[in-house]
Structure formats: C-alpha cells, structure tokens
Design a protein around this motif. Structure first.
Motif, PDB file in Angstrom:
ATOM      1  N   VAL B 268      47.687  45.084  56.321  1.00  0.00           N
ATOM      2  CA  VAL B 268      48.892  44.732  57.085  1.00  0.00           C
ATOM      3  C   VAL B 268      50.038  44.458  56.116  1.00  0.00           C
ATOM      4  O   VAL B 268      51.168  44.923  56.298  1.00  0.00           O
ATOM      5  CB  VAL B 268      48.614  43.500  57.990  1.00  0.00           C
ATOM      6  N   GLY B 269      49.719  43.724  55.067  1.00  0.00           N
ATOM      7  CA  GLY B 269      50.734  43.402  54.060  1.00  0.00           C
ATOM      8  C   GLY B 269      51.288  44.662  53.415  1.00  0.00           C
ATOM      9  O   GLY B 269      52.502  44.813  53.259  1.00  0.00           O
ATOM     10  N   MET B 270      50.398  45.590  53.067  1.00  0.00           N
ATOM     11  CA  MET B 270      50.839  46.843  52.439  1.00  0.00           C
ATOM     12  C   MET B 270      51.754  47.617  53.372  1.00  0.00           C
ATOM     13  O   MET B 270      52.754  48.208  52.965  1.00  0.00           O
ATOM     14  CB  MET B 270      49.621  47.699  52.073  1.00  0.00           C
ATOM     15  N   SER B 271      51.405  47.597  54.655  1.00  0.00           N
ATOM     16  CA  SER B 271      52.207  48.326  55.634  1.00  0.00           C
ATOM     17  C   SER B 271      53.608  47.721  55.760  1.00  0.00           C
ATOM     18  O   SER B 271      54.570  48.423  56.052  1.00  0.00           O
ATOM     19  CB  SER B 271      51.505  48.272  56.989  1.00  0.00           C
ATOM     20  N   ARG B 272      53.690  46.424  55.532  1.00  0.00           N
ATOM     21  CA  ARG B 272      54.993  45.745  55.605  1.00  0.00           C
ATOM     22  C   ARG B 272      55.725  45.780  54.269  1.00  0.00           C
ATOM     23  O   ARG B 272      56.802  45.205  54.128  1.00  0.00           O
ATOM     24  CB  ARG B 272      54.796  44.279  56.004  1.00  0.00           C
ATOM     25  N   GLY B 273      55.078  46.401  53.271  1.00  0.00           N
ATOM     26  CA  GLY B 273      55.695  46.478  51.954  1.00  0.00           C
ATOM     27  C   GLY B 273      55.527  45.209  51.145  1.00  0.00           C
ATOM     28  O   GLY B 273      56.276  44.941  50.212  1.00  0.00           O
ATOM     29  N   GLU B 274      54.517  44.387  51.510  1.00  0.00           N
ATOM     30  CA  GLU B 274      54.280  43.146  50.760  1.00  0.00           C
ATOM     31  C   GLU B 274      52.947  43.261  50.025  1.00  0.00           C
ATOM     32  O   GLU B 274      52.017  43.900  50.514  1.00  0.00           O
ATOM     33  CB  GLU B 274      54.203  41.952  51.729  1.00  0.00           C
ATOM     34  N   HIS B 275      52.882  42.626  48.875  1.00  0.00           N
ATOM     35  CA  HIS B 275      51.622  42.639  48.127  1.00  0.00           C
ATOM     36  C   HIS B 275      50.872  41.344  48.379  1.00  0.00           C
ATOM     37  O   HIS B 275      51.205  40.312  47.814  1.00  0.00           O
ATOM     38  CB  HIS B 275      51.882  42.827  46.634  1.00  0.00           C
ATOM     39  N   LEU B 276      49.900  41.426  49.259  1.00  0.00           N
ATOM     40  CA  LEU B 276      49.153  40.215  49.607  1.00  0.00           C
ATOM     41  C   LEU B 276      47.828  40.136  48.843  1.00  0.00           C
ATOM     42  O   LEU B 276      47.101  39.180  48.947  1.00  0.00           O
ATOM     43  CB  LEU B 276      48.870  40.183  51.107  1.00  0.00           C
ATOM     44  N   SER B 277      47.545  41.202  48.080  1.00  0.00           N
ATOM     45  CA  SER B 277      46.273  41.223  47.374  1.00  0.00           C
ATOM     46  C   SER B 277      46.453  40.630  45.986  1.00  0.00           C
ATOM     47  O   SER B 277      47.024  41.245  45.100  1.00  0.00           O
ATOM     48  CB  SER B 277      45.795  42.673  47.278  1.00  0.00           C
ATOM     49  N   SER B 278      46.006  39.398  45.823  1.00  0.00           N
ATOM     50  CA  SER B 278      46.123  38.779  44.512  1.00  0.00           C
ATOM     51  C   SER B 278      44.826  39.025  43.740  1.00  0.00           C
ATOM     52  O   SER B 278      43.830  39.485  44.299  1.00  0.00           O
ATOM     53  CB  SER B 278      46.343  37.290  44.672  1.00  0.00           C
ATOM     54  N   ARG B 279      44.853  38.694  42.449  1.00  0.00           N
ATOM     55  CA  ARG B 279      43.647  38.828  41.631  1.00  0.00           C
ATOM     56  C   ARG B 279      42.554  37.925  42.211  1.00  0.00           C
ATOM     57  O   ARG B 279      41.376  38.263  42.204  1.00  0.00           O
ATOM     58  CB  ARG B 279      43.990  38.416  40.197  1.00  0.00           C
ATOM     59  N   ARG B 280      42.992  36.757  42.734  1.00  0.00           N
ATOM     60  CA  ARG B 280      42.037  35.796  43.284  1.00  0.00           C
ATOM     61  C   ARG B 280      41.321  36.383  44.517  1.00  0.00           C
ATOM     62  O   ARG B 280      40.118  36.216  44.692  1.00  0.00           O
ATOM     63  CB  ARG B 280      42.818  34.530  43.688  1.00  0.00           C
ATOM     64  N   THR B 281      42.125  37.084  45.362  1.00  0.00           N
ATOM     65  CA  THR B 281      41.525  37.678  46.562  1.00  0.00           C
ATOM     66  C   THR B 281      40.497  38.729  46.167  1.00  0.00           C
ATOM     67  O   THR B 281      39.405  38.784  46.732  1.00  0.00           O
ATOM     68  CB  THR B 281      42.624  38.333  47.430  1.00  0.00           C
ATOM     69  N   ARG B 282      40.884  39.563  45.202  1.00  0.00           N
ATOM     70  CA  ARG B 282      39.968  40.622  44.767  1.00  0.00           C
ATOM     71  C   ARG B 282      38.704  40.009  44.162  1.00  0.00           C
ATOM     72  O   ARG B 282      37.590  40.444  44.432  1.00  0.00           O
ATOM     73  CB  ARG B 282      40.672  41.550  43.769  1.00  0.00           C
ATOM     74  N   ALA B 283      38.910  38.938  43.370  1.00  0.00           N
ATOM     75  CA  ALA B 283      37.759  38.268  42.754  1.00  0.00           C
ATOM     76  C   ALA B 283      36.844  37.693  43.829  1.00  0.00           C
ATOM     77  O   ALA B 283      35.622  37.744  43.711  1.00  0.00           O
ATOM     78  CB  ALA B 283      38.252  37.156  41.834  1.00  0.00           C
ATOM     79  N   ARG B 284      37.467  37.190  44.879  1.00  0.00           N
ATOM     80  CA  ARG B 284      36.702  36.584  45.965  1.00  0.00           C
ATOM     81  C   ARG B 284      35.799  37.632  46.634  1.00  0.00           C
ATOM     82  O   ARG B 284      34.644  37.366  46.956  1.00  0.00           O
ATOM     83  CB  ARG B 284      37.710  36.036  46.980  1.00  0.00           C
ATOM     84  N   ILE B 285      36.371  38.826  46.840  1.00  0.00           N
ATOM     85  CA  ILE B 285      35.590  39.888  47.482  1.00  0.00           C
ATOM     86  C   ILE B 285      34.429  40.310  46.569  1.00  0.00           C
ATOM     87  O   ILE B 285      33.291  40.428  47.001  1.00  0.00           O
ATOM     88  CB  ILE B 285      36.491  41.098  47.827  1.00  0.00           C
ATOM     89  N   VAL B 286      34.756  40.495  45.276  1.00  0.00           N
ATOM     90  CA  VAL B 286      33.715  40.924  44.332  1.00  0.00           C
ATOM     91  C   VAL B 286      32.626  39.853  44.230  1.00  0.00           C
ATOM     92  O   VAL B 286      31.430  40.154  44.233  1.00  0.00           O
ATOM     93  CB  VAL B 286      34.340  41.232  42.939  1.00  0.00           C
TER      94      VAL B 286
END
Lengths: 215, 310
Positions: B268-286
């Motif tokens: 959703v963020g990407m579609s709105r042109g916002e970067h909501l994916s932080s390193r922390r979020t990615r780390a959380r998923i991994v």
C-alpha cells in the motif's frame, strides 16, 4: 434502518450547514450595523448589536449540537476530528463578528467619513470570503473535486482584504488625529480583516481534509 | 487418556485465534473503521466457516510433511503453542504456521520419522513468497480500488462505502484465515481419526474461541505497531491480506497472516509512493521466517524427550 443510509451523517451535515447559515445571518446583521454606524444612525446600534450576539449564540448552539451528534458514532473516526476542527474554525469567524459589533457598540470609535467606503469595502470582501468558505464546506458533502477552486477563491478574497486593510491603516496614520484614536481605528480595521483571515484558516483545514481523502 | 492428545490442538487453536485474529482485524480496529466487538463477533463466525469449508487442502499438506503418530503430532503442536504464547507475552507478532512446521520437523527428526523434504521445500518457498505476493497484491489492489474510490464524490458516500466494505473485508479475511490456518491445529484431531471436515470444524471453533476471548492484547499491538493507515489504505491492506492468505489456502499451504499483513502494508505504501519498508521490518520478516521454526523445533525436541520418558 437509518444506519444503512447514514441518517446520523445526514443530520450532522444538516446541522453543520445550519451553523454556517446562522453565521451568514450574523454577518449580514453586522453589515447593517456597520452601515448604520458609518451613517451616524446610532439609535439602532444597540438593537443590531444584540441581533449579532443572538445569531452568534445560535451558531454556538448549532455547533454544539453537531459536535455532540458526531460522537454518537457518525462518520469514520478520523473524519470526526477533522470535521470538528472545521466547525470550530468556522465558529471563530462568528466570534470575530461579535467582537467587531462589541467594539462599535461599546467603544463607539469616531470614524472619519472619508474612510466609510473603505470600511464597507473591507467588510464586504470579508463576507465574500466567508460565502466562498460556505460553498467549500458544502463541497465536502457534495463534490470533493470542487473544493480546490473555492479554496482558491477564499485565498483570493483574503488577499484582497489584506490589501484594503493595509490601505486603510495607511490612511488612518496619515490623518490628523491623536495616536490613541489611530490605534483604536487600527484595532477596528484589524478586527474586521480578521474575519477574512479566520475564513482562510478554516478553508485551509477544508483543503487538508480533501487532500487526505485523495487516493 | 487418549483425549489428552487433543488438548494441544485445542490450545493451539485458541492461541492462533488470539494471535492471527488480531492480524486480520488489528489495523482496521486501530484506525476505527470497525468496532473491536463487531470485528471479534464477525471473525469468530467466519473463521469457523473458512475452516469447515476450505481447510482440507492445508490439512493434507501438513499431514503429508511427516508420518508422525498421534503422540508426536500432539507434542509438536504443544511446542508450537508454547512458542506462540511466548511471542504474544513478549508482544511480538509470531507465526503459528512456522511454529507448527518447525515443531513437526523437530519431532520427526528426533523420533526418526520420515520427513518429506519436497513438501518442506514447497512450504518454505511459499513462506518466502508470502510477504512478496502480499506486497504485489496490495500494490495492484490499491491502484485498482483507487480508480473506483475516486468516483465517489463526497465524504458521506466515501465513509458509507468504507464502513461497509470494511465489514465485508473482515468476513473475507476471517474466512481466509480459517481456511488457511486450521491445518496448523488440526494435526492432533486428524491423528485421532477425525475426518478432514470434522477436524476443520473443531479446529475452527478453537480458533473462534481464541478470537472471542483472547485477541484484545494483540489487536492493538498489531494495529498500532505496523503503521497508522488511513481508512482506505487499511481497507485495501485487509482485502489484500485476505486474498493472499486465501490463495495459499487454495494451494494448501498454511502461511503467516502476520507476515502477509506486513507485506500488504508495504505494498500500500509503495502504491502511494511512500517507503514503509524499513530495515527493521525486513529483519522482522526474516527473523519470523527463520527464528520461529528453529525455536519451536528445538522446544519440540526437548518436550518430546521429556514426555517420552514420562
């Protein structure tokens, strides 16, 4: 079945528009008051000031009713806060109108006749700005796309009011009157011009709401 | 004493309801699109429907991962339950699916039971694909829904549509969650000889109890920790999460609703042109992908050794 068609929302919209209409009436009563004042017809000043206060009070009642209804669950929560902000901002316009009426009724500043037309012009521009704001707020409930053009109109009127305000203050300070008198007249001019300023503040809020809704 | 083997399944169902129930309605409750009580009631009904009508595929896949007996299945599910409870206590949104698979694998390895590595590979690759597909779905959904939403001329109509679409999205999400995740809890029921449909129904009821009684804490953890979305974005995120989870329930692999939810918010963020994916979020998923199954696997091994001696 009211909740299906948004009956609460319709009632709030009705109340918000009523609030704006009452303030329109207040401003038109204030117009009469200013006109009579400038024509030195002081007999009716008190009655007209009382009318201005009455309509300001009626606007307050409509505002409070709309606010109470809003928190009974109408609209989605983050719009409730936005609409509340808009109503509060619009209400400040009415408060300023009442303040101008108070200045004229209680202080009775002496306004030199050569300033009459400018005073009326300034006030009329402020009212025009307010009427554009009214349409702006109606657009929220009717057609979001039209908001921008009416916000621009409010801005244009406010800018126009600023010009007349500066011109009036300049004229006042060139008059051969006491400094106290000059300050008193300047205060009156600033208070009238504040109607347009507050109108613009409110229209900014409307614009922000419409931008927030843009997807 | 055979019924004791069913208890971990019931417990995991309740834990899943508390954790993943919050994942599906947390963002919408947090932004106020839906009242929590409404969300809880509707999702507890639709999760049972989903589990009953669409849970068979996932149950077959998890059932084919190992050839564990009733005892092994129950120990694995117990270890998964403990893992998720610990995560909830630490206010970390964990994945029930990953806990269960990790635990099944742990018990299978320690007990020398057959592990079908091709099935595991299928599951693991789908886990990796889950947040990515979720991001893609929400990115596209936002663009498509926005076209229609822009045609709604005023705020009253917009609010009306958002309110009712949110309710529909909630039901869809709960249905998808039930269909996809019931496989996690159904192992002990299946190994006691219950049919797929009946296991789905019992599992669905357990998840429903978890949603009804224990989802409050995680609702606000998830709803407010991800990001504060506007109503339209949270609706798109909810529909996308549901679609993502639903697709994998058709494929028959239980996935993490939480990781789907994170993926959709990023989309959703990407579609709105916002970067909501932080390193922390990615780390959380991994971390969710790796740490959760490792931890529950280790715990399952320890529990298996302990309980077998007992």
């Amino acid at each position: 079945m009211g909740w299906i068609v948004g009956k609460k929302e319709q009632e709030i919209i009705k109340k918000v528009l009523e609030h704006l209409d009452v303030m329109s009436t207040e401003l038109s009563e204030l117009r009469k008051l200013i006109e009579k004042y400038l024509n030195h017809e002081f007999d009716e000043i008190e009655a007209l000031a009382e009318k201005v206060r009455y309509y300001e009070h009626q606007a307050d009642i409509a505002r409070r009713e709309a606010e109470t209804m809003m928190y009974s669950g109408a609209f989605l929560p983050n719009f409730r806060g936005d609409l509340l902000g808009i109503i509060e901002a619009a209400d400040k316009i009415g408060n300023k109108g009442e303040y101008v009426a108070d200045i004229l009724e209680l202080e009775r500043p002496v306004i030199p006749d050569l300033l009459n037309s400018k005073f009326l012009k300034l006030y009329d521009i402020c009212v025009e700005a307010y009427e554009a704001l009214k349409i702006c707020i109606q657009d929220l409930f009717e057609d979001l796309e039209k908001i921008e053009q009416h916000v621009l109109l409010v801005e244009q009127k406010e800018h126009e009011a600023d010009g007349v305000e500066r011109c009036l203050i300049k004229q006042i300070y060139r008059l051969d009157i006491s400094n106290g008198h000059k300050l008193q007249l300047k205060e009156l001019v600033r208070s009238i011009a504040d109607i347009a300023d507050r109108t613009e503040d409110c229209s900014d809020r409307v614009e922000i709401v419409s931008l927030k809704r843009r997807v | 004493m055979d019924w004791l083997y069913l208890l971990p399944g019931i417990a995991l169902g309740i834990v899943l309801g508390a954790n993943d129930g919050a994942s599906i309605f947390g963002p919408q409750v947090a932004v106020g699109s839906i009242r929590r009580s409404t969300a809880v009631l509707l999702s507890s009904v639709f999760v049972v429907l989903g589990a009953f009508l669409g849970g068979t595929g996932g149950m077959k896949t998890l059932g084919s991962l190992t050839t564990l007996n009733s005892f092994g299945n129950s120990v694995a599910v117990l270890a998964a339950s403990i893992t998720v409870v610990m995560m909830i206590s630490l206010k970390l949104p964990g994945s029930v699916s990953q806990s269960v698979v990790g635990a099944l694998l742990g018990v299978a390895l320690i007990s020398g039971t057959i592990v079908r590595w091709t099935v595991l590979l299928k599951i693991a690759s789908i886990w990796v694909a889950t947040p990515l597909l979720a991001t893609l779905i929400s990115f596209l959904s936002y663009r498509i829904f926005a076209v229609f939403f822009r045609r709604l001329k005023n705020i009253r109509v917009q609010d009306f549509v958002l309110r009712y679409m949110s309710l529909i999205a909630l039901c869809y999400s709960a249905y998808s969650l039930g269909a996809n995740n019931v496989a996690n809890v159904a192992g002990p029921f299946l190994s006691r000889g219950l049919s797929y449909t009946l296991s789905g129904l019992v599992g669905g009821f357990c998840i429903s109890i978890g949603i009804l009684g224990f989802s409050k804490r995680m609702t606000f953890v998830i709803g407010k920790s991800i990001i504060l979305l506007d109503h339209f974005s949270s609706l798109v995120a909810a529909v996308s999460t549901a679609t993502n989870v639903f697709i994998f329930s058709l494929i028959g692999v239980p996935v993490s609703a939480t990781q789907s939810a994170i993926g959709t918010v990023i989309g959703v963020g990407m579609s709105r042109g916002e970067h909501l994916s932080s390193r922390r979020t990615r780390a959380r998923i991994v971390l969710g992908l790796t740490l959760t199954p490792c931890f529950s696997g280790t715990l399952a091994v320890l529990l298996y050794i302990l309980l077998r001696r007992g």
